[in-house]
Every structure is written in C-alpha cells, then in structure tokens.
Design an enzyme around this catalytic site. Structure first.
Site, PDB file in Angstrom:
ATOM      1  CG  ASP A  83      -1.856  -1.130   1.317  1.00 39.70           C
ATOM      2  OD1 ASP A  83      -2.912  -1.038   0.691  1.00 39.70           O
ATOM      3  OD2 ASP A  83      -1.561  -2.120   2.010  1.00 39.70           O
ATOM      4  NE  ARG A 122       1.273  -0.706   4.218  1.00 40.41           N
ATOM      5  CZ  ARG A 122       0.364  -0.185   5.012  1.00 40.41           C
ATOM      6  NH1 ARG A 122       0.704   0.756   5.869  1.00 40.41           N
ATOM      7  NH2 ARG A 122      -0.887  -0.581   4.969  1.00 40.41           N
ATOM      8  CE  LYS A 178      -6.059   1.697  -1.158  1.00 40.04           C
ATOM      9  NZ  LYS A 178      -4.973   1.061  -0.390  1.00 40.04           N
ATOM     10  CG  HIS A 221      -8.805  -0.527   9.540  1.00 43.26           C
ATOM     11  ND1 HIS A 221      -9.041   0.643   8.871  1.00 43.26           N
ATOM     12  CD2 HIS A 221      -7.839  -1.178   8.854  1.00 43.26           C
ATOM     13  CE1 HIS A 221      -8.243   0.711   7.820  1.00 43.26           C
ATOM     14  NE2 HIS A 221      -7.500  -0.381   7.787  1.00 43.26           N
ATOM     15  CG  ASP A 259      -9.860  -3.426   2.696  1.00 44.47           C
ATOM     16  OD1 ASP A 259      -8.662  -3.667   2.927  1.00 44.47           O
ATOM     17  OD2 ASP A 259     -10.394  -2.332   2.940  1.00 44.47           O
TER      18      ASP A 259
END
Length: 587
Positions: A157, A166, A257, A270, A343
């Site tokens: 990502d 990242r 996304k 999340h 996801d």
C-alpha cells in the site's frame, strides 16, 4: 530522464485450449485434452483474451486443485529475506502458518500473492531498496521453482501522502490524494503515480494497492479523509484515471479501492462494519464514477470495501461478501472483467460477522478472485478447498478466478521476468529526477485554506518566533526554515500528549514571542474544551499510539499534521489543535 524500470512487454502466445471435466478438476488429477471447440465454448475468458487465452487454459489444465486454491490467497510473511530470518520473524511466521521462513510459507500454501508491510504491523519486510529487491527475488525464485512455476503478485500500500505508505526514505515521498485534488492537475497525478510505480517496480513490487477511488463526502469519515482526492466525483474520476495510467507507465498493476465506495462512512471498517446509506441515484452520481473511470482506463484490479450498501443489497451483507454488489453491480452492470481482491479479511468489518472458515468462501462466492490476509490461513485455505470438493464452489467458478489471476501475471510480464535488478534498485529509488518532480508537484498542491489577520506570507522582520507542538523533525525543520530568514527562533517540541509542565512552558514561550507556529497531530481526536479524547479517538487509540511511536523514531511523514501560524505581538495566543484526521496504517 524518466525512469521506466519495470515496464515489460505483454506476452503474446498461441496455444491449443484444453479443459478439464468437472470431476477431474475436483480431484486435481490432470485430464486428457478435449476438443478445441469444447474448450472454446466452456473455458473461462473471452475473445478479447485471444493472445493469452490458450496459454492460460493450458496452465489450468496442468494445475492441481490445491495449486488453484493457493492462487486465491494473498498472505503476509515476516522477515527481510526469503530464507534467513530473525527469531522474531520466525516466531511471527510460526504463529500464522506453522513454518519459520517466507520460503516455507510459499512452499506450504503456493499463494498467488504476497503483501509487504513495515515493522509497525509486524512483518518488517521493508528496510532499504537492495534488501527489498533481494526479498522479492528470493520469494519469486521459490514460487517459480515449484511444480507449477507461477510468479507472485507482490503488493503493498503506497498511496502517497503521510497516512498510508510502506516505503519510507530513500523512496520518494509524493503528495497524498487530497493534495493532488487541491492541485487539480491530471498531469501531476499521473507523474506522482508513475514515480511511485517506478520505484516499487525497481524493488520487485509489481502491484500497488492504489489509487483510492473513494469520493469523501463525509468530513467526519474516520478512515478515508485525506486519502481521497476530494468530494467532487468528476475531479476524483479524472485524477484516479490519471493515476491508473501513471502506475502502468511506472511498471506496476494498479488497484482502485474501495468498491463500491467508502467515502460517506462514519465508522472505520478496520474496527467495525460501516453502512453507506446512499440511494441508488446517489451511488451512481457520487460513488461509482471514479470506479467506472478506472475501468475505462484499464485498471488491473479493484479492491472491495467492508461496507453495507442496502440500496444494492438489502440483506445487509458487507460488499466484500455481497454477490449483488460484486457480481451484479461491478461485473454485470459496470462491465468489469479484471481482478477483484478483497480488502483485508482480518479487519473488523469482515471478522465481526464472518468467522475464519466462512469469510473466504462467502467473499469468493460473491465474486472476489483473491482473498487478502484471511485470518487463520489453514482454516481459510481448507474451507475453500472443502467448498470446491463438496460442490459448494463449482470447478468452473474456481477456474474463472484463477484465469484472471494468471492473465494479470502474464499481462504484467511476470512469467517472462519476475525479478528485480538489485544494483539498479539503489539508483532508481529516490532518484534525483523523482525528488525534483516531487518538489514541483508539492509546490503545485500547497494550498492556503485560511489566513487570519493576514499572517501569511511571513515577513522577514526581525522578531522572536516560537515553533512548538508535535513532531521532533517537524518542529525542527520549521524552525530551521524560519531561522534562515534572519529571525530568532525557539523550538519547543511537546509530543502528542504533552505534560502540564511542557504545556506551561509552551504558553510562557508564546507570551514572549511575536509569532507562534504550532504543529499538531490527531487534533480532531481531542475535545478542545476539555482536552480529553473524543469518542471516535478512543476507538482508534491503538492506531494512534502506533503512529506516535513511529513518529518518535523517524520523521513527521508518518502521521497527519497541520501547522497553524499565529501572530500576536501584544497578547498571549491561545494554543488550539487543528489537525483533522487520526492516522491509519492499513488499507
């Protein structure tokens, strides 16, 4: 000079198509070839795949059931080398998979994809360009050394901006989506994605889970926010399409996304299951245009969202597990035939409703092709295997997804050459022209939203300046920049949760300063009247602590920040937080 590392020619292959019977597919035993006419009629794919279809069908013919199911999974691995890992990394792999090294994970599951993370999550895959390239090469060598030599989709990502990324320095830090939206330049969006893609390809990462195609129409959205281009569907569509092209030009697959749109939610998926209350008309006017633009541009992959959308699926199932949304809306209505990935299935929006043996089967039956970060991999893997063996998932349905996975790998040239040039990686990641372009794009996107009392632009008048607030690097960098203007600067970094003594020192310093510059982090999570965390901040506190720890070790890039300039030579200023979004470290 524009680097084009990682771009590979598409493979054109002509082969005789063959197909397994249902019985043979279920058993995983190689079948005898069937007449070409039957293969053309019954096999996955279509006439638009003529260059690759025969080769893919031939590969399907020789794959066992276990090899096909393995291609559906995208897993994380702990460590910075395929074969040699630290005790900590070995323990992480043992905990998740019962083996010690990334190479053994690939041998055990034969996954279709790997996703890289930093130490913040645990895997600690990403240290420097040479190491990352070496890890990628080691993983690809294991994958292509198996009975069926199928290269990996290696993903991460890297959205750009300060929230979800990242690869840190020396990788080029490009502006995030909201900044690109402020600049309104499709050319800048394209170049930003091209630089990111080029640097990812240089280290062997061939798929980026970006761009974010969500239209953020809810200012209180706790998870998308500045990750979105903005609230204008037309602008989001234009820049998403430009980014898809940019990633392709950089040599990586793009992933739009989170379908069907995560921009109007008040719950972070999340931790829970959000519901998007848009009518079908609102969906078509707001949420779908960016995804349609990505499809029209040839996006390789679309990622699902763990959101409820009752205007399309009244059952209340998350989109990730909804056949009306993934198959009915995305495949049939929008005409998308590319790869669909979930996801992360270990997120609360998935695990809160579906146990580990149910979530992967439900997502696959809904229309997903790849299952990302399924919790309890043994359980998930066996659940999908069992569903195929029992007939709950048909062999044809399995072949359709594996076909798309193999097709993408062929289209990206991975069967020709999945490896990175380790020596070249150091030269490409953070290349001078990338850094120069990043600065130009950043200059284009810098936006003055509010200018109380005409404080900006800052004058060069001699005066005392206090730079205070969150961020060791942030405050020091700002202080140094202002000092170079000939002004007397005091830097007082307070941390994200300052003690009363630190607060008193900042207030006293402000009283003696003509100009006060305050840098904040996570200020939207604090009630400015009580100084206590808001309810939403309490839910996200584990992520905030992680961000604070990371920020204290490195730079301010890792968390959302905003700097407030206040000038008051005669009265003591009020120090008020102004940042707008808590940090997030996942998709």
């Amino acid at each position: 000079m524009r680097h084009r590392f990682g771009r590979r020619a598409y493979v054109a292959v002509v082969a005789v198509g063959v197909l397994l019977s249902s019985a043979v597919l279920t058993s995983g035993v190689a079948a005898q070839p069937v007449p070409t006419s039957v293969a053309d009629r019954d096999a996955p794919g279509h006439s638009g795949d003529a260059r690759l279809r025969g080769k893919i069908i031939k590969m399907l013919r020789h794959m066992t059931l276990e090899e096909k199911v393995g291609q559906l999974f995208v897993v994380e691995v702990f460590g910075q080398d395929a074969h040699t890992v630290t005790e900590t990394a070995a323990a992480g792999n043992q905990r998740l998979y019962g083996v010690s090294t990334p190479a053994e994970v690939i041998d055990k599951y034969q996954p279709g994809g790997i996703i890289y993370f930093t130490a913040a999550r645990g895997p600690d895959n990403l240290r420097n360009p040479r190491q990352i390239a070496g890890l990628s090469n080691g993983l690809q060598a294991v994958a292509t050394g198996q009975r069926q030599p199928i290269p990996l989709l290696i993903s991460t990502d890297q959205e750009g901006g300060a929230l979800v990324f990242r690869l840190g320095a020396p990788a080029t830090a490009m502006p995030g989506n909201m900044a690109l939206g402020a600049g309104r330049s499709a050319a800048d969006a394209h170049r930003s994605a091209e630089v990111i893609g080029t640097e990812l390809a240089a280290v062997g990462i061939n798929q980026n889970y970006a761009p974010v195609a969500d239209v953020n129409v809810n200012p209180a959205n706790p998870v998308i926010g500045i990750r979105s281009v903005g609230e204008d569907p037309a602008l989001v569509s234009d820049l998403v399409a430009a980014q898809v092209d940019g990633y392709h030009d950089g040599g990586v697959a793009a992933v739009a996304k989170h379908f069907p749109g995560h921009g109007d939610t008040a719950v972070d998926s999340h931790f829970g299951l959000p519901e998007v209350t848009h009518t079908r008309e609102q969906l078509e006017a707001i949420d779908l245009p960016p995804f349609q633009a990505a499809i029209d541009t040839g996006v390789d992959t679309i990622m699902t969202a763990h959101v409820v959308l009752r205007s399309v699926d009244p059952s209340g199932a998350p989109a990730t597990m909804s056949e009306p949304i993934l198959t009915g809306l995305l495949r049939e209505e929008l005409g998308y035939d590319g790869l669909i990935v979930t996801d992360a299935l270990d997120m609360g929006g998935a695990t809160g409703t579906f146990p580990p043996d149910v979530a992967p089967v439900e997502a696959f039956q809904a229309g997903a092709d790849q299952l990302v970060l399924a919790p309890q991999t043994d359980v998930a893997h066996n659940a999908v295997l069992g569903a195929v063996r029992s007939g709950e998932i048909s062999p044809r349905r399995l072949d359709e997804s594996v076909y798309r996975i193999l097709r993408l790998k062929l289209q990206r040239g991975l069967f020709d050459d999945p490896f990175a040039d380790v020596e070249l990686a150091d030269k490409i990641v953070g290349a001078p022209d990338h850094l120069e372009d990043a600065q130009v794009i950043t200059d284009h996107t810098t936006t003055l939203v509010k200018n109380d009392a005409g404080v900006l632009p800052l004058t060069d008048d001699p005066r005392n300046v206090l730079v205070t607030g969150w961020g060791v690097t942030t405050t020091r960098t700002l202080g140094d920049a202002i000092s170079r203007r000939g002004q007397t600067v005091t830097v007082l970094e307070t941390g994200s949760t300052p003690s009363q003594a630190r607060i008193d020192a900042a207030v006293a310093g402000a009283a003696d300063s003509a100009l006060v510059v305050v840098s904040t982090m996570n200020a939207a999570s604090v009630d400015v009247d009580t100084g206590l965390p808001t309810a939403s901040a309490a839910l996200s506190r584990p992520w905030s602590r992680r961000c604070s720890r990371r920020a204290s070790r490195s730079s301010s890039r890792g968390c959302a920040t905003r700097t407030t300039f206040r000038s008051s030579p005669t009265r003591r200023p009020t120090l008020r937080p102004t940042a707008s979004r808590p940090p997030r470290w996942s998709r």
